[in-house]
Design an enzyme around this catalytic site. Structure first.
Site, mmCIF file in Angstrom:
data_model
loop_
_atom_site.group_PDB
_atom_site.id
_atom_site.type_symbol
_atom_site.label_atom_id
_atom_site.label_comp_id
_atom_site.label_asym_id
_atom_site.label_seq_id
_atom_site.Cartn_x
_atom_site.Cartn_y
_atom_site.Cartn_z
ATOM 1 N N ASP A 270 0.866 -1.178 0.000
ATOM 2 C CA ASP A 270 0.000 0.000 0.000
ATOM 3 C C ASP A 270 0.910 1.238 0.000
ATOM 4 O O ASP A 270 2.123 1.158 0.201
ATOM 5 C CB ASP A 270 -0.979 -0.002 1.181
ATOM 6 C CG ASP A 270 -2.198 0.889 0.889
ATOM 7 O OD1 ASP A 270 -2.159 1.684 -0.067
ATOM 8 O OD2 ASP A 270 -3.200 0.795 1.616
HETATM 9 C C1 BGC Z 1 -5.115 3.187 0.180
HETATM 10 C C2 BGC Z 1 -5.286 2.125 -0.874
HETATM 11 C C3 BGC Z 1 -5.236 2.746 -2.248
HETATM 12 C C4 BGC Z 1 -3.892 3.453 -2.391
HETATM 13 C C5 BGC Z 1 -3.663 4.071 -3.762
HETATM 14 C C6 BGC Z 1 -3.903 4.061 -0.085
HETATM 15 O O1 BGC Z 1 -3.889 5.169 0.741
HETATM 16 O O2 BGC Z 1 -5.027 2.560 1.437
HETATM 17 O O3 BGC Z 1 -6.497 1.438 -0.670
HETATM 18 O O4 BGC Z 1 -5.423 1.796 -3.244
HETATM 19 O O5 BGC Z 1 -3.826 4.480 -1.422
HETATM 20 O O6 BGC Z 1 -4.397 5.200 -3.935
#
Ligand code: BGC
Length: 740
Positions: A270
């Site tokens: 993530d």
């Molecule tokens: C979130 C993810 C997301 C990623 C990309 C993160 O802050 O937890 O779910 O896919 O950002 O935007």
């Protein structure tokens, strides 16, 4: 430039795919391999020099958050034509519940209990996103969550591992289509692996402590289903799980995902979750974070640059095995081949249907119709009959707000395309009824009551009141958790004020989570829970209110009466002292200076009892469904056999309606204690007035398996209870026995 060379190779042939990957890999330098393992953020419509240079140098495998088509095509051109090996880019985007055509939030979609519409919704989202050059979405989110304070419950498919597995798999199939190479297919990403939904206190990013047995029986199940549904990628969670951050957790990434499940897609971290391992206090610096992440099995790093900065040194120092890097890069390259990117990395919008076209809007509307849950309908106030009314009042800050109805995680939707309740109700009934609209309060959080008088006046001069209240979209989603989950601001007071008019009140709630509605249920007649319903929310709600459609949604998550009951979920354990209506004393019935007593020695709250406000699976319709005559095909089955469980479903109501028939099972004695009920099946059944249908489920003993105290997946012989009904508290039950 290698694209040409791979043009005529068969990407569907496992052998030739592996050959292409290894041929390419054999030509790559370590820096280029690490490049493939790195995902950088786009800039939204332009390409900064550092990004262009990194792509030319083969130091970027993927970008995210770029949806300007010319920019995406230019990024691909830089990769394909100006980098040494010409490897195209993965372009990732959070297409969570729609691209331009916004569907209900995932929790709302889950309330449809309808894998078909969920799959169709994911498909149109994929097609629309693909037309902007997106080839990878970070969805579905399949974290099990039993805490509505957590803002990300909006993105989830609810509290139940079975429901979440079925619906998550349907979403993956919709995104990925029959073939990743097909026009309009994009790679899915099962996230967040794993345990994120159990963030302590419902506070986002918080630590998760989940015993292994519960991990396996609850939280991991939808992820295993995602592997079986061929999800192209996984994303590691932000949280630390039992003390080890997911992005450095080799138990999750290696033992479970690779060794036990033999997953062959790739795992992306993530956003900056690798560098954050140092903030967690798990690693001392970025280099150590990169080492832990790569050795745990995180194939691609999102946003941060520990891989780009440190992996070469770590390999040189012998701390990271080059073979491990090769495996990781191969998985990434394999997906690029499977998506057909080597054959054609560019996107031509002419190959795609128009955004927001009629058929997409119809799917969004159907999804919204099926997502709405009719929680109560006193005196059958709904559906409203146009012929029996002269006027309706439409009141509330969300009655005419195309932006808020789209919900969280909407980067690409546009409020101008949303149809609000006010517009849709005017369109449907405006020529026959007087519509008296008053906002009542400026926003859901507004502190003043200066609009109350106008709203009360609108109610007074109308036959019936529709109130559209709830939460603004920013109140749920990532980092947007709430400690109190009542209707915010002055909304309860507004209901009280309108209730003084004595007019029938239909409350429509737009929200990203279950709200605690205990204080308002008695003040209103009907409650239609519409979540954040998306672009077509207004028309869906209007059709439901005026009976063009019958509600058929069912709760994918338990609705508590009070925050203090959380976590509250139907698949709870029995305890040694289970509560019952008899044992559950109420605080108000106990006299002052009460003596110590053994009354009510059971598991409940003195001030809230033990029941939720509305149970999991609950949802009414305009039909009247009755369940009778539950039968099992046999009283005993041997391990490896199946049993049929059936019931008669009758619609004694006056109109056609759809009911989600649910099957629950309890394993009475287990090697580890078992939940008092577990969902094992469901079917959507449409019945005409007076129609009766036998609804049958087949249950195999494998469906009864669970992880025991030695973490073995077993079905234990013994006694089972089984229920079929319209929610998780339905009373009709039978029993059977499983023997060796
Ligand atoms: C979130 C993810 C997301 C990623 C990309 C993160 O802050 O937890 O779910 O896919 O950002 O935007």
């Amino acid at each position: 430039m290698h694209s040409i060379k791979f043009l005529h190779q068969d990407i569907h042939d496992e052998g030739s795919l592996k050959n292409m990957v290894s041929e390419l890999l054999s030509q790559m330098g370590l820096d280029e391999k690490i490049g493939q393992m790195s995902q950088l953020c786009g800039s939204g419509g332009w390409i900064p020099d550092h990004l262009a240079d990194a792509i030319r140098a083969g130091r970027v495998g993927s970008v995210l958050n770029e949806v300007d088509l010319d920019t995406v095509n230019e990024l691909q051109r830089l990769a394909v034509e100006e980098s040494r090996l010409g490897i195209p880019l993965l372009n990732g985007r959070d297409v969570i519940h729609g691209f331009k055509t916004i569907l209900p939030i995932p929790l709302g979609q889950a309330a449809s209990w309808d894998p078909t519409i969920i799959s169709e919704g994911a498909r149109i989202s994929a097609v629309e996103a693909a037309s902007a050059g997106v080839n990878w979405t970070f969805a579905p989110m399949i974290d099990i969550t039993r805490d509505p304070r957590w803002g990300r419950i909006a993105e989830s498919l609810g509290e139940d591992p079975y429901l979440c597995s079925v619906l998550g798999s349907a979403m993956i199939k919709g995104f990925q289509g029959a073939d990743l190479d097909e026009n309009g297919s994009i790679a899915a990403c099962a996230k967040h692996f794993a345990g994120y939904g159990a963030a302590e206190g419902g506070r986002d990013y918080n630590t998760a402590n989940i015993p292994e047995n519960e991990m396996r029986n609850v939280h991991l199940r939808p992820f295993k289903a995602a592997v079986d549904a061929d999800a192209a990628t996984f994303m590691s969670a932000f949280c630390d799980l039992n003390g080890v951050p997911a992005s450095g957790n080799s138990w999750l990434m290696d033992q479970i995902l690779r060794q036990e499940w033999e997953y062959d897609g790739f795992v992306v971290s993530d956003w900056e979750s690798i560098v954050e391992m140092t903030v967690h206090g798990f690693t001392g610096d970025d280099e150590q974070a990169a080492l832990e992440a790569v050795n745990a099995g995180i194939d691609m790093e999102m946003a941060s640059s520990t891989y780009r900065d440190h992996l070469e040194n770590l390999v040189a120092a012998g701390k990271v095995d080059l073979k491990q890097i090769d495996k990781m890069v191969s998985r990434i390259l394999e997906l690029k081949f499977k998506l057909g990117l080597f054959r054609d990395p560019y996107t031509n919008p002419e190959n795609y249907p128009e955004l927001l076209n009629e058929s997409h809007l119809q799917i969004a509307k159907e999804a919204a119709v099926k997502s709405c849950v009719l929680l109560q309908n006193k005196n059958r106030v709904l559906p409203l009959k146009k012929t029996a009314l002269n006027s309706v009042a439409l009141i509330g800050p969300l009655a005419d707000d195309g932006y808020e109805q789209m919900g969280t995680w909407v980067f690409d939707g546009d409020e101008a395309n949303s149809i609000s309740c006010l517009s849709a109700i005017k369109e449907l009934a405006g020529s026959e009824l007087e519509i008296n609209y008053a906002k009542g309060i400026e926003s859901t959080r507004y502190k003043d009551q200066d609009g109350f008088a106008e709203a009360v006046q609108a109610a007074e001069k109308s036959d019936t009141v529709i109130m559209v209240l709830g939460e603004e979209s920013f109140m749920s989603g990532e980092a947007h958790s709430r400690a109190n989950i009542d209707l915010p601001g002055q909304q309860e007071e507004l209901i009280n004020a309108i209730a003084t008019t004595g007019k029938p009140i239909v409350l429509v709630v737009l929200a990203g989570r279950p709200l605690t509605l205990d204080k308002v249920v008695d003040k209103v007649d009907a409650i239609l829970y519409a979540w954040h319903p998306g672009t077509m929310g207004g028309p869906a709600i209007a059709d439901l209110i005026f009976g063009v459609e019958s509600p058929s949604g069912k709760l994918p998550v338990t609705f508590p009466k009070a925050v203090g009951q959380i976590p509250i979920y139907y698949a709870t354990k029995n305890t040694g002292r289970p509560p019952s209506d008899e044992s559950c004393i109420q605080m108000d019935d106990v006299p002052a200076r009460a003596p110590q007593t053994s009354l009510g020695m059971a598991s409940f709250h003195l001030d809230a009892g033990y029941k939720p406000l509305f149970p999991f699976g609950h949802g009414l319709s305009y039909g009247e469904f009755h369940y009778v005559k539950i039968t099992t095909s046999r009283s005993h089955i041997a391990l490896g056999e199946s049993i049929d469980i059936a019931v008669d479903l009758i619609n004694t109501g006056e109109r056609q309606a759809e009911e989600v028939v649910q099957l629950y099972v309890r394993d009475l004695v287990g090697n580890v204690t078992r939940p008092i009920k577990e969902l094992k099946g469901f079917k959507r059944i449409k019945l005409n007035p007076g129609q009766r249908e036998r609804v049958s489920f087949s249950l195999h003993t494998d469906d009864l398996a669970f992880y025991d105290r030695n973490m073995q997946l077993i079905t234990e012989p013994g006694q089972f209870h089984v229920w079929i009904g319209g929610n998780s508290e339905a009373p009709l039950w039978a029993e059977f026995e499983v023997h060796e």
